[in-house]
Write a protein that holds these residues in place. Structure first.
Motif, mmCIF file in Angstrom:
data_model
loop_
_atom_site.group_PDB
_atom_site.id
_atom_site.type_symbol
_atom_site.label_atom_id
_atom_site.label_comp_id
_atom_site.label_asym_id
_atom_site.label_seq_id
_atom_site.Cartn_x
_atom_site.Cartn_y
_atom_site.Cartn_z
ATOM 1 N N LYS A 156 0.846 -1.192 0.000
ATOM 2 C CA LYS A 156 0.000 0.000 0.000
ATOM 3 C C LYS A 156 0.883 1.244 0.000
ATOM 4 O O LYS A 156 1.881 1.308 0.709
ATOM 5 C CB LYS A 156 -0.879 -0.019 1.254
ATOM 6 N N GLU A 157 0.512 2.249 -0.815
ATOM 7 C CA GLU A 157 1.267 3.498 -0.845
ATOM 8 C C GLU A 157 1.087 4.236 0.474
ATOM 9 O O GLU A 157 -0.013 4.341 0.993
ATOM 10 C CB GLU A 157 0.771 4.376 -1.996
ATOM 11 N N ARG A 158 2.177 4.753 1.016
ATOM 12 C CA ARG A 158 2.127 5.473 2.282
ATOM 13 C C ARG A 158 1.461 6.825 2.109
ATOM 14 O O ARG A 158 1.612 7.488 1.087
ATOM 15 C CB ARG A 158 3.524 5.682 2.852
ATOM 16 N N PHE A 159 0.764 7.218 3.143
ATOM 17 C CA PHE A 159 0.120 8.527 3.190
ATOM 18 C C PHE A 159 1.189 9.611 3.231
ATOM 19 O O PHE A 159 2.222 9.466 3.880
ATOM 20 C CB PHE A 159 -0.765 8.601 4.448
ATOM 21 N N SER A 160 0.959 10.696 2.547
ATOM 22 C CA SER A 160 1.853 11.847 2.629
ATOM 23 C C SER A 160 1.008 13.112 2.660
ATOM 24 O O SER A 160 -0.168 13.090 2.295
ATOM 25 C CB SER A 160 2.836 11.884 1.454
ATOM 26 N N MET A 161 1.601 14.201 3.135
ATOM 27 C CA MET A 161 0.863 15.454 3.198
ATOM 28 C C MET A 161 1.801 16.628 2.970
ATOM 29 O O MET A 161 3.011 16.497 3.088
ATOM 30 C CB MET A 161 0.122 15.596 4.527
ATOM 31 N N GLN A 162 1.189 17.780 2.661
ATOM 32 C CA GLN A 162 1.938 19.008 2.470
ATOM 33 C C GLN A 162 2.484 19.491 3.817
ATOM 34 O O GLN A 162 1.819 19.360 4.840
ATOM 35 C CB GLN A 162 1.018 20.099 1.918
ATOM 36 N N VAL A 163 3.672 20.060 3.782
ATOM 37 C CA VAL A 163 4.278 20.660 4.962
ATOM 38 C C VAL A 163 4.638 22.098 4.601
ATOM 39 O O VAL A 163 5.217 22.359 3.547
ATOM 40 C CB VAL A 163 5.546 19.896 5.411
ATOM 41 N N ASP A 196 -7.431 19.542 2.414
ATOM 42 C CA ASP A 196 -6.584 18.371 2.593
ATOM 43 C C ASP A 196 -5.943 18.452 3.979
ATOM 44 O O ASP A 196 -6.272 19.333 4.762
ATOM 45 C CB ASP A 196 -5.533 18.284 1.482
ATOM 46 N N GLU A 197 -5.066 17.538 4.261
ATOM 47 C CA GLU A 197 -4.422 17.480 5.577
ATOM 48 C C GLU A 197 -3.011 18.034 5.462
ATOM 49 O O GLU A 197 -2.304 17.742 4.497
ATOM 50 C CB GLU A 197 -4.390 16.018 6.024
ATOM 51 N N ARG A 198 -2.602 18.836 6.468
ATOM 52 C CA ARG A 198 -1.309 19.513 6.407
ATOM 53 C C ARG A 198 -0.642 19.568 7.778
ATOM 54 O O ARG A 198 -1.313 19.512 8.791
ATOM 55 C CB ARG A 198 -1.480 20.950 5.917
ATOM 56 N N ILE A 199 0.665 19.759 7.737
ATOM 57 C CA ILE A 199 1.447 20.079 8.926
ATOM 58 C C ILE A 199 2.056 21.458 8.684
ATOM 59 O O ILE A 199 2.672 21.700 7.637
ATOM 60 C CB ILE A 199 2.579 19.063 9.185
#
Length: 152
Positions: free
Chosen positions: A3-10, A83-86
């Motif tokens: 499964k492709e790992r989740f990633s998010m914008q930083v 979307d989800e961000r840090i």
């Protein structure tokens, strides 16, 4: 199959502070929150340390140079909007050069404002991050529904 790992914008946001004032910029022609105030900010480019990104954004957006030793890490926010961000928040009270609008195609105003009297159109998560900074709250989540409600 893996499964492709989740990633998010930083992203990194820079609080340029003079006494009780912070520098705000009004977004223009960007397609995101145009007409609202934010602080100098941008995405990490990859293979880039947070303070390095803040220094780069200060130069790109405000035309100033900041020594890494003059930067203070003041907060982290786990945020959800479209979307989800840090988001990392960094503050500086010293820099070299005169602050200018170095990106007039993305910003139509730079203004120093008292942190107690922010304009109503500050982007909500930036307003929250500034409040957190003043209260010395280092971490926050923003834009999430409560995970559970306490029964009364």
């Amino acid at each position: 199959m893996q499964k492709e790992r989740f990633s998010m914008q930083v992203a990194v946001h820079l609080f340029l502070v003079k006494g009780a004032q912070v520098l705000l910029l009004r977004r223009y022609n960007t397609g995101y929150q145009d007409g609202n105030y934010s602080v100098p900010a941008g995405h990490l480019d990859g293979n880039e340390e947070v303070k390095t990104a803040a220094i780069r954004e200060a130069k790109e957006e405000c035309g100033i140079d900041i020594d890494p030793a003059s930067l203070e890490m003041v907060g982290v926010m786990h945020r959800r909007s479209n979307d989800e961000r840090i988001d990392f928040f960094v503050a500086a009270t010293k820099w070299r050069g005169e602050i200018i609008n170095a990106e007039p195609n993305k910003c139509d105003e730079l203004v120093w404002v008292d942190m107690d009297k922010l304009p109503p159109n500050v982007i909500p998560y930036v307003r929250q991050a500034l409040s957190n900074y003043r209260q010395k709250q280092w971490f926050d989540s923003f834009g999430w529904e409560p995970a559970f409600e306490l029964k009364k």
